[in-house]
Design a protein around this motif. Sequence first.
Motif, mmCIF file in Angstrom:
data_model
loop_
_atom_site.group_PDB
_atom_site.id
_atom_site.type_symbol
_atom_site.label_atom_id
_atom_site.label_comp_id
_atom_site.label_asym_id
_atom_site.label_seq_id
_atom_site.Cartn_x
_atom_site.Cartn_y
_atom_site.Cartn_z
ATOM 1 N N ARG A 134 39.190 -12.439 26.722
ATOM 2 C CA ARG A 134 40.352 -12.524 25.835
ATOM 3 C C ARG A 134 40.616 -11.233 25.083
ATOM 4 O O ARG A 134 41.757 -10.888 24.790
ATOM 5 C CB ARG A 134 40.144 -13.672 24.827
ATOM 6 C CG ARG A 134 41.313 -13.898 23.869
ATOM 7 C CD ARG A 134 42.517 -14.437 24.613
ATOM 8 N NE ARG A 134 43.634 -14.676 23.710
ATOM 9 C CZ ARG A 134 44.515 -13.763 23.333
ATOM 10 N NH1 ARG A 134 44.366 -12.514 23.767
ATOM 11 N NH2 ARG A 134 45.509 -14.067 22.529
ATOM 12 N N TYR A 135 39.561 -10.478 24.754
ATOM 13 C CA TYR A 135 39.721 -9.289 23.916
ATOM 14 C C TYR A 135 39.150 -8.053 24.626
ATOM 15 O O TYR A 135 38.033 -7.615 24.321
ATOM 16 C CB TYR A 135 39.012 -9.505 22.577
ATOM 17 C CG TYR A 135 39.434 -10.767 21.870
ATOM 18 C CD1 TYR A 135 40.710 -10.878 21.314
ATOM 19 C CD2 TYR A 135 38.573 -11.863 21.765
ATOM 20 C CE1 TYR A 135 41.118 -12.034 20.671
ATOM 21 C CE2 TYR A 135 38.966 -13.025 21.123
ATOM 22 C CZ TYR A 135 40.245 -13.115 20.578
ATOM 23 O OH TYR A 135 40.628 -14.264 19.943
ATOM 24 N N PRO A 136 39.884 -7.485 25.562
ATOM 25 C CA PRO A 136 39.353 -6.377 26.360
ATOM 26 C C PRO A 136 38.991 -5.138 25.555
ATOM 27 O O PRO A 136 38.148 -4.351 25.986
ATOM 28 C CB PRO A 136 40.475 -6.100 27.368
ATOM 29 C CG PRO A 136 41.707 -6.678 26.753
ATOM 30 C CD PRO A 136 41.246 -7.868 25.980
ATOM 31 N N HIS A 137 39.603 -4.946 24.397
ATOM 32 C CA HIS A 137 39.298 -3.754 23.605
ATOM 33 C C HIS A 137 37.878 -3.765 23.047
ATOM 34 O O HIS A 137 37.370 -2.733 22.619
ATOM 35 C CB HIS A 137 40.291 -3.625 22.442
ATOM 36 C CG HIS A 137 40.154 -4.706 21.413
ATOM 37 N ND1 HIS A 137 40.615 -5.986 21.630
ATOM 38 C CD2 HIS A 137 39.582 -4.707 20.169
ATOM 39 C CE1 HIS A 137 40.371 -6.726 20.560
ATOM 40 N NE2 HIS A 137 39.738 -5.985 19.666
ATOM 41 N N GLY A 142 36.345 -4.387 29.564
ATOM 42 C CA GLY A 142 37.741 -4.373 29.130
ATOM 43 C C GLY A 142 38.261 -2.969 28.893
ATOM 44 O O GLY A 142 39.420 -2.654 29.210
ATOM 45 N N LYS A 143 37.428 -2.101 28.359
ATOM 46 C CA LYS A 143 37.855 -0.720 28.117
ATOM 47 C C LYS A 143 38.145 0.006 29.424
ATOM 48 O O LYS A 143 39.068 0.837 29.491
ATOM 49 C CB LYS A 143 36.785 0.023 27.314
ATOM 50 C CG LYS A 143 36.677 -0.436 25.873
ATOM 51 C CD LYS A 143 35.484 0.227 25.193
ATOM 52 C CE LYS A 143 35.243 -0.347 23.815
ATOM 53 N NZ LYS A 143 34.008 0.172 23.195
ATOM 54 N N LEU A 144 37.361 -0.280 30.465
ATOM 55 C CA LEU A 144 37.672 0.314 31.768
ATOM 56 C C LEU A 144 39.084 -0.060 32.201
ATOM 57 O O LEU A 144 39.852 0.778 32.686
ATOM 58 C CB LEU A 144 36.673 -0.165 32.824
ATOM 59 C CG LEU A 144 35.307 0.497 32.905
ATOM 60 C CD1 LEU A 144 34.512 -0.118 34.054
ATOM 61 C CD2 LEU A 144 35.417 1.999 33.081
ATOM 62 N N PRO A 157 48.051 -2.103 26.478
ATOM 63 C CA PRO A 157 48.836 -3.260 26.050
ATOM 64 C C PRO A 157 48.846 -3.376 24.523
ATOM 65 O O PRO A 157 47.832 -3.196 23.870
ATOM 66 C CB PRO A 157 48.102 -4.439 26.702
ATOM 67 C CG PRO A 157 47.441 -3.840 27.897
ATOM 68 C CD PRO A 157 47.039 -2.461 27.477
ATOM 69 N N MET A 158 50.003 -3.704 23.961
ATOM 70 C CA MET A 158 50.171 -3.677 22.524
ATOM 71 C C MET A 158 49.802 -4.995 21.855
ATOM 72 O O MET A 158 50.432 -5.398 20.880
ATOM 73 C CB MET A 158 51.620 -3.283 22.189
ATOM 74 C CG MET A 158 51.999 -1.888 22.641
ATOM 75 S SD MET A 158 50.964 -0.614 21.874
ATOM 76 C CE MET A 158 51.536 -0.719 20.179
ATOM 77 N N ARG A 159 48.818 -5.696 22.331
ATOM 78 C CA ARG A 159 48.359 -6.905 21.667
ATOM 79 C C ARG A 159 47.529 -6.507 20.453
ATOM 80 O O ARG A 159 46.946 -5.420 20.416
ATOM 81 C CB ARG A 159 47.533 -7.769 22.617
ATOM 82 C CG ARG A 159 46.242 -7.135 23.066
ATOM 83 C CD ARG A 159 45.429 -8.074 23.946
ATOM 84 N NE ARG A 159 46.153 -8.450 25.134
ATOM 85 C CZ ARG A 159 45.659 -9.237 26.083
ATOM 86 N NH1 ARG A 159 44.443 -9.727 25.951
ATOM 87 N NH2 ARG A 159 46.370 -9.547 27.157
ATOM 88 N N PRO A 160 47.449 -7.362 19.439
ATOM 89 C CA PRO A 160 46.642 -7.036 18.247
ATOM 90 C C PRO A 160 45.180 -6.796 18.615
ATOM 91 O O PRO A 160 44.640 -7.439 19.507
ATOM 92 C CB PRO A 160 46.803 -8.287 17.375
ATOM 93 C CG PRO A 160 48.065 -8.922 17.838
ATOM 94 C CD PRO A 160 48.141 -8.646 19.308
ATOM 95 N N LEU A 161 44.546 -5.868 17.910
ATOM 96 C CA LEU A 161 43.141 -5.556 18.153
ATOM 97 C C LEU A 161 42.300 -6.425 17.223
ATOM 98 O O LEU A 161 42.016 -6.072 16.076
ATOM 99 C CB LEU A 161 42.877 -4.069 17.924
ATOM 100 C CG LEU A 161 43.692 -3.110 18.806
ATOM 101 C CD1 LEU A 161 43.346 -1.665 18.486
ATOM 102 C CD2 LEU A 161 43.458 -3.406 20.281
ATOM 103 N N THR A 162 41.895 -7.573 17.717
ATOM 104 C CA THR A 162 41.152 -8.544 16.923
ATOM 105 C C THR A 162 39.757 -8.032 16.595
ATOM 106 O O THR A 162 39.081 -7.468 17.447
ATOM 107 C CB THR A 162 41.051 -9.880 17.681
ATOM 108 O OG1 THR A 162 42.371 -10.358 17.934
ATOM 109 C CG2 THR A 162 40.295 -10.911 16.877
#
Length: 247
Positions: A134-137, A142-144, A157-162
């Motif tokens: 769900r949170y690749p950052h 996910g960072k790859l 992608p501009m999703r919030p960084l949880t």
Amino acid sequence: MNYRPSYAGTGPAATSLRILEVVARFGTGTTAKEITEALQIPQATAYRALNALVADEYLARTSNLRGFALGHAITGLITAAAPPIVPTAARNVMERFRSGNRFAVHLIMYRNASLRIADEDPDYPLHAAFEMLRYPHASAAGKLMLAELGDSSGSAPMRPLTKLTEYTITDRSQLEAVLAEVRATKQASDVNELEEGSASLAFPITMPDGNLGAALCLFGPSARFPTICDQQEAARELTLRMAPLLF
């Protein structure tokens, strides 16, 4: 026709799902009449739903315009939902590597800008699997993916960084700097970012066209991250062996 769809909801959305189920069951060429008879719904209701499904490409009209078939959009949904296929030869190579490794070794595959767990280490299951997907950052795997997307599209992608832990990167400028390093070093890491006390290293497995297709991920306690890093050379060699087996 004695057919009872498994989806028994009500409302326009439910009707559309039931129509898709009927077409999938009856096959290409299913007619509007067959659909209304199977679902016992008014023709007007069926035609409204059918026209919307065709417009959204979930259904397609057959060449003679007398029936319907599943459309391109459904193919995308099926592809996204189906579990990744890992050939036996690739699984065997993974098992041999695991047998000589003291850390968890997972195979992650990428599909439609998302992570999929393809081969989880049976001896060391992922504790934060949902969070990783769900949170690749917050994860090395996910960072790859984000680094690859940023390299090709100009931005992640501009999703919030949880914020999952106190170490999770939530500043977008800081994340972009990390992703630039990932692109330069061809590997990614996280230490306590996804889960307190856990660390991982991820190495890309590329497809024949050079794009990212999967990742080999090493997981272990964050206190032993330097020891995990000692496995870099062996992990990179494994990715080279895995690539032709997977793609």
